[in-house]
Write an enzyme that holds these catalytic residues in place. Structure first.
Site, PDB file in Angstrom:
ATOM      1  N   THR A  45      31.221  32.411 -33.165  1.00 40.98           N
ATOM      2  CA  THR A  45      30.758  32.388 -31.780  1.00 40.98           C
ATOM      3  C   THR A  45      30.552  30.933 -31.362  1.00 40.98           C
ATOM      4  OG1 THR A  45      28.351  32.372 -32.178  1.00 40.98           O
ATOM      5  CG2 THR A  45      29.485  34.495 -32.347  1.00 40.98           C
ATOM      6  N   CYS A  46      30.126  30.743 -30.106  1.00 45.66           N
ATOM      7  CA  CYS A  46      29.927  29.372 -29.627  1.00 45.66           C
ATOM      8  C   CYS A  46      28.798  28.676 -30.381  1.00 45.66           C
ATOM      9  CB  CYS A  46      29.642  29.372 -28.127  1.00 45.66           C
ATOM     10  SG  CYS A  46      28.181  30.304 -27.653  1.00 45.66           S
ATOM     11  N   ARG A  48      27.692  29.939 -33.697  1.00 43.03           N
ATOM     12  CA  ARG A  48      27.572  30.423 -35.071  1.00 43.03           C
ATOM     13  C   ARG A  48      28.941  30.507 -35.738  1.00 43.03           C
ATOM     14  NH1 ARG A  48      23.319  32.477 -37.295  1.00 43.03           N
ATOM     15  NH2 ARG A  48      22.276  32.628 -35.270  1.00 43.03           N
ATOM     16  N   ASP A 109      20.240  38.577 -27.160  1.00 42.23           N
ATOM     17  CA  ASP A 109      20.885  39.759 -27.735  1.00 42.23           C
ATOM     18  C   ASP A 109      22.405  39.768 -27.616  1.00 42.23           C
ATOM     19  OD1 ASP A 109      21.270  40.332 -25.090  1.00 42.23           O
ATOM     20  OD2 ASP A 109      20.073  42.174 -25.061  1.00 42.23           O
ATOM     21  N   TYR A 180      36.147  32.846 -18.370  1.00 44.56           N
ATOM     22  CA  TYR A 180      35.751  34.203 -17.997  1.00 44.56           C
ATOM     23  C   TYR A 180      35.779  35.130 -19.213  1.00 44.56           C
ATOM     24  CZ  TYR A 180      35.122  38.151 -14.798  1.00 44.56           C
ATOM     25  OH  TYR A 180      34.614  39.249 -14.123  1.00 44.56           O
ATOM     26  N   ILE A 183      30.669  35.113 -22.123  1.00 44.90           N
ATOM     27  CA  ILE A 183      29.627  34.271 -21.533  1.00 44.90           C
ATOM     28  C   ILE A 183      29.898  34.040 -20.046  1.00 44.90           C
ATOM     29  CG2 ILE A 183      28.365  32.098 -21.742  1.00 44.90           C
ATOM     30  CD1 ILE A 183      28.178  33.893 -24.195  1.00 44.90           C
TER      31      ILE A 183
END
Length: 400
Positions: A45-46, A48, A109, A180, A183
């Site tokens: 992720t951004c 992790r 979350d 898009y 997030i």
């Protein structure tokens, strides 16, 4: 052995950028990792970068680091910024991560959806099949239960909401959102719930956001962004690009103040822009430090419901213990059926048909009663961690 290797908490964004993974290479990464590990899940992720793995062979920590670093072509100097957790610590880590305990913004979350996505991708890749699959299934159930019972929606928080609320408090009314994905969609949703003057959404493919076109939202492609970039008050950037998408020369030196919130890792925005007097630039690390009124409430509420995490950890560890004796249980049931068949056949040769059917039911029910009791005892001892002696006795009774 189950384990996870990932980037340590509070590592500077400049280091995290070097450890970021590019989605386009995902299939290649998984294929190479499966040469060394039985199961693999990549959580990217951004904020992790974590690789969950399961290996059947005994392997040293140095070997694990070497194998994973070779696949991702990471520099060995970055090993000091990584952690490695095994067995129960790895299980605990995943359960806490999915409930938001390790998020840079406590209680965020979005990680639940991101882990669900990583799990579905692993299923699609055929990179999980047994222990990791069960662990992620229990973790996702844990995350859902925690989210529902903890009712974190009553104190909402995310890097997106904090960024936009901060911008609104500073008087921003004209916004630009770059990207898009998950997030970016949250950013648009959050902005549309407030009274803003206009929103420019910058995307690679305009057709993917055509439903948003309206009085407030205007969808542009990246080639068009510089036509309006100097007219807006705030930029929220959240692309998955491996390169800079807002360059220093894109924004004029003179003009009204422009607030830029860069949520991406690697960063989307040229850090030299912060040297311009009119630009106030915050990266994801700085955004996570913005204090908001809900922080204390979230922390207290999360601690109150942490028992859900502990119960899920126990559920998985107990499943592992039972799984270890499952082959013994299977062999006992096979032997039971063999013995019953022998006894029933012997009786059938001696008795009449009606009596034989009755005898078959009685023999089977009697055998089931004793075998099921033995299995219950074996499971109970397995959960206590003292199944080896019990298994030895039961094997002598039923399998010899």
């Amino acid at each position: 052995m189950i384990g996870v290797i990932g980037v340590k908490r509070n590592v500077d964004i400049a280091i995290r950028e070097k450890l970021a993974l590019y989605p386009k290479k995902h299939k290649k990464y998984v294929g190479e990792l499966l040469n060394s590990f039985k199961e693999v899940v990549i959580l990217n992720t951004c904020n992790r970068t974590e690789i969950y793995f399961n290996c059947t062979e005994e392997i040293s920590e140095d070997e694990i680091f070497d194998k994973i670093f070779n696949v991702f072509n990471w520099n060995d100097d970055l090993k000091k910024y990584m952690f490695l957790s095994k067995e129960k610590r790895a299980v605990t880590h995943l359960m806490e991560v999915i409930c938001g305990f390790h998020s840079r913004i406590l209680g965020e979350d979005q990680i639940l959806g991101q882990i669900k996505g990583a799990y579905k991708t692993a299923i699609s890749d055929n990179s999980i099949s047994s222990e990791l699959q069960k662990m992620f299934e229990i973790a996702i159930a844990c995350g859902k239960k925690f989210k529902t019972e903890c009712k974190m929606f009553e104190v909402p928080v995310s890097s997106v909401s904090i960024s936009i609320n901060s911008a609104l408090l500073k008087g921003c009314r004209k916004f630009m959102v770059l990207g898009y994905g998950e997030i970016g969609k949250l950013a648009i949703k959050h902005l549309l719930s407030h009274k803003v003057e206009c929103i420019y959404l910058i995307v690679r493919d305009k057709s993917k956001a055509s439903d948003l076109e309206g009085e407030i939202v205007e969808v542009l492609d990246f080639n068009e962004k510089n036509q309006v970039i100097n007219e807006i008050d705030c930029i929220v950037s959240c692309t998955a690009a491996p390169h800079t998408v807002v360059r220093n020369e894109d924004i004029k030196t003179e003009g009204e103040t422009i607030h830029i919130y860069d949520l991406a890792v690697p960063r989307d925005v040229d850090k030299e822009l912060s040297e311009k007097e009119r630009v106030i630039l915050k990266d994801i690390d700085e955004i996570s430090k913005i204090d908001d009124k809900n922080k204390k409430i979230r922390k207290e509420r999360m601690e109150e419901y942490k028992h859900i995490v502990e119960e899920s950890i126990d559920e998985f560890l107990n499943w592992l213990k039972i799984r270890e004796v499952s082959s013994k249980i299977r062999n006992i049931k096979i032997r039971e059926n063999e013995i019953c068949s022998e006894r029933i056949k012997t009786f059938s040769n001696k008795g009449n048909g009606e009596n034989a059917k009755l005898a078959e039911r009685m023999i089977k029910s009697t055998a089931d009663a004793y075998v099921n009791r033995a299995i219950e005892l074996l499971k109970s001892e397995a959960l206590k961690g003292s199944d080896s002696y019990c298994a030895e006795i039961i094997e002598k009774i039923f399998l010899t």
